[in-house]
Structure formats: structure tokens, C-alpha cells
Design a protein around this motif. Structure first.
Motif, PDB file in Angstrom:
ATOM      1  N   LYS A 211       0.822  -1.208   0.000  1.00 57.82           N
ATOM      2  CA  LYS A 211       0.000   0.000   0.000  1.00 57.82           C
ATOM      3  C   LYS A 211       0.858   1.261   0.000  1.00 57.82           C
ATOM      4  O   LYS A 211       0.393   2.327  -0.381  1.00 57.82           O
ATOM      5  N   ASN A 212       2.096   1.140   0.445  1.00 50.98           N
ATOM      6  CA  ASN A 212       3.000   2.276   0.522  1.00 50.98           C
ATOM      7  C   ASN A 212       3.534   2.594  -0.880  1.00 50.98           C
ATOM      8  O   ASN A 212       4.195   1.778  -1.507  1.00 50.98           O
ATOM      9  N   ASP A 213       3.235   3.813  -1.369  1.00 52.22           N
ATOM     10  CA  ASP A 213       3.623   4.177  -2.736  1.00 52.22           C
ATOM     11  C   ASP A 213       5.136   4.149  -2.938  1.00 52.22           C
ATOM     12  O   ASP A 213       5.624   3.638  -3.950  1.00 52.22           O
ATOM     13  N   ALA A 214       5.870   4.701  -1.987  1.00 49.69           N
ATOM     14  CA  ALA A 214       7.329   4.736  -2.114  1.00 49.69           C
ATOM     15  C   ALA A 214       7.906   3.327  -2.148  1.00 49.69           C
ATOM     16  O   ALA A 214       8.800   3.026  -2.944  1.00 49.69           O
ATOM     17  N   LEU A 215       7.381   2.472  -1.291  1.00 51.85           N
ATOM     18  CA  LEU A 215       7.847   1.096  -1.250  1.00 51.85           C
ATOM     19  C   LEU A 215       7.487   0.352  -2.527  1.00 51.85           C
ATOM     20  O   LEU A 215       8.285  -0.424  -3.069  1.00 51.85           O
ATOM     21  N   ARG A 216       6.299   0.595  -3.042  1.00 50.66           N
ATOM     22  CA  ARG A 216       5.877  -0.080  -4.274  1.00 50.66           C
ATOM     23  C   ARG A 216       6.782   0.314  -5.448  1.00 50.66           C
ATOM     24  O   ARG A 216       7.182  -0.528  -6.253  1.00 50.66           O
ATOM     25  N   LYS A 217       7.133   1.593  -5.520  1.00 47.36           N
ATOM     26  CA  LYS A 217       8.012   2.054  -6.596  1.00 47.36           C
ATOM     27  C   LYS A 217       9.404   1.461  -6.462  1.00 47.36           C
ATOM     28  O   LYS A 217      10.010   1.060  -7.460  1.00 47.36           O
ATOM     29  N   ARG A 218       9.919   1.412  -5.247  1.00 52.21           N
ATOM     30  CA  ARG A 218      11.252   0.843  -5.032  1.00 52.21           C
ATOM     31  C   ARG A 218      11.276  -0.638  -5.360  1.00 52.21           C
ATOM     32  O   ARG A 218      12.234  -1.135  -5.955  1.00 52.21           O
ATOM     33  N   SER A 219      10.227  -1.350  -4.969  1.00 47.67           N
ATOM     34  CA  SER A 219      10.196  -2.791  -5.247  1.00 47.67           C
ATOM     35  C   SER A 219      10.053  -3.059  -6.740  1.00 47.67           C
ATOM     36  O   SER A 219      10.589  -4.044  -7.252  1.00 47.67           O
TER      37      SER A 219
END
Length: 252
Positions: A211-219
Motif C-alpha cells: 500500500k505504501n507508494d514509495a515502497l511499491r516504486k522501489r520494489s
């Protein structure tokens, strides 16, 4: 006296002690931030030393990594471990989500460094619980057996799932870079080892509903790391430099 309840001209309409009290609270919060920042600054300085040591993996032959990188890095990580434990003891006195922005980046950095060091030592991944166990440091008896992770029912310092996963993304990026530099150093087995590892990690990320946008982009960026490493392995294959399966398994 007043007329019909109205104050005389020049009489204050508010109680100024309201703002005096607010200033006291502001000063108190500033003191807390300064206390935590002092520990975090120490952790940051130690982290730069750790990362400097780890950066040697890109120009040190595999057979020398143990003595030139892993051993000195272990000592540097031990210093950071004690700082993390000190931070945990101090920060747990205050609301977690009110102050976690002070240390969040440095916690991610030290977890990433630890994961990279551990992978170089064993080729394996540490779970978030194992990370918490490692960072208990010298305050283990005074504070807790471990640095808490993913705490839900208590307002205390802990390593969050987001911190753990973001740190892992940074570790993957560094390993992808190592795959290319290993070939330059004549190590043709390590890129295969790295390729398998980061593909396995990415398969794990695909199981998560982030759900975390920053985490989703990094992954999502792990895909590019995989592509880069696959390019290295493909080039080795074309040149007939891919080690035999038994040699690769022996290295792993």
C-alpha cells in the motif's frame, strides 16, 4: 469593572497562559528531538564508515573479501548495533510515529548494510525477526532481548516492515552493481549467484500487496536490477564463461 459584561478598552480577551503552556510543550518536543538526533547523528557517522568498507567489494577479488571487507565491516556493524540499541532505549520513551522520521533513513541504511554483509558471508537473507535479534546490542538486558520489529499493540521503538523492505531494495541494487564488477575482477560465478538470489527475493515481493507508494516504486525497481544482472549472465554465456553447475553450487 465592565459594562454589561464587556471588557474595558485595552483589556486582553484571552488568557496568555495558554500560549505560555504551548511554548513549554514546543520546548519539550525540541529537547526530545535533539536527544534523539544526537544518537542518530552518531549512527549516521558510523554508517558512513560501514558503507565505505562495504564499497570495497567492487574492487576486491572474491578470495580477499573475507579479510578486507567482511571482518572490518563486522566490527563497524557492531558499533552501529550498539547505537541502534541505544536509540531503541531512548526513543521508546516517546510516541513512535511522532518522532520516527528522525531515525527512519538511518535505520534503513544500517539494515541494508547488515543484509549485504550477511549475504556476502552466507549467500542468504535475514528475516525481519533475525534483524531485530542482531540489533539488540549491549542494552539487551536493560532494554529487551531484541530490538522490536513490526510492533502493533505498543507505542515503542521498532523496525517496521516498510523499513525492512526498503532496506532490502537497497541491498538488491548494490548486489546488481556487484554482478557487473565481479566480471571485471574475473569472478564469473558470483553473477549467477546474485541472479538467483535477487530473482528469489523479487518472487517474494510479488506475494505482497503493498500500500505504501514509495515502497511499491522501489520494489518495482528490482525488475531493472534483475534485467541488468541477466544481461551480465547472458554475456558470460555467449563467451562461454559460465561456470559448470557443480562449481556454481559449490560457491553457493
Amino acid at each position: 469593572m465592565t459594562t454589561n459584561g464587556a471588557p474595558y478598552a485595552g483589556q486582553s480577551l484571552i488568557d496568555t497562559s495558554i500560549f505560555t503552556t504551548l511554548q513549554s510543550k514546543i520546548d519539550e518536543e525540541s529537547t526530545v528531538r535533539d536527544e534523539l538526533k544526537e544518537i542518530v547523528d552518531k549512527l549516521s557517522k558510523q554508517g558512513r564508515t560501514t558503507q565505505s568498507i562495504l564499497s570495497r567489494i567492487h574492487n576486491v577479488p572474491s578470495q580477499s573479501v573475507g579479510t578486507e571487507v567482511l571482518d572490518p565491516c563486522m566490527k563497524a556493524l557492531e558499533e552501529q548495533r550498539n547505537s541502534v540499541s541505544s536509540l531503541a532505549e531512548a526513543a521508546s520513551k516517546f510516541p513512535f510515529y511522532k518522532y520516527n522520521f528522525v531515525w527512519q533513513r538511518e535505520i534503513q541504511n544500517v539494515v541494508s548494510s547488515f543484509q549485504l554483509w550477511h549475504w556476502l558471508s552466507s549467500g542468504k537473507l535475514k528475516s525481519i525477526e533475525e534483524v531485530g535479534e542482531y540489533f539488540r546490542g549491549e542494552f539487551a538486558i536493560l532494554f529487551a532481548p531484541t530490538v522490536p520489529v513490526n510492533v502493533k499493540d505498543a507505542d515503542t521503538f521498532h523496525i517496521t516492515i516498510e523499513d525492512y523492505l526498503l532496506a532490502l531494495c537497497s541491498t538488491i541494487e548494490e548486489l546488481a552493481r556487484l554482478a557487473t564488477n565481479s566480471v571485471t575482477l574475473g569472478d564469473h560465478a558470483r553473477p549467477l549467484q546474485i541472479s538467483k538470489f535477487i530473482k528469489d527475493v523479487y518472487a517474494g515481493f510479488q506475494l505482497l500487496n503493498l500500500k505504501n507508494d514509495a515502497l511499491r516504486k522501489r520494489s518495482d525497481g528490482i525488475k531493472y536490477s534483475i534485467r541488468n544482472v541477466e544481461g551480465v549472465v547472458y554475456d558470460l554465456s555467449l563467451r562461454g564463461l559460465v561456470p559448470k553447475d557443480e562449481d556454481t553450487m559449490k560457491m553457493e
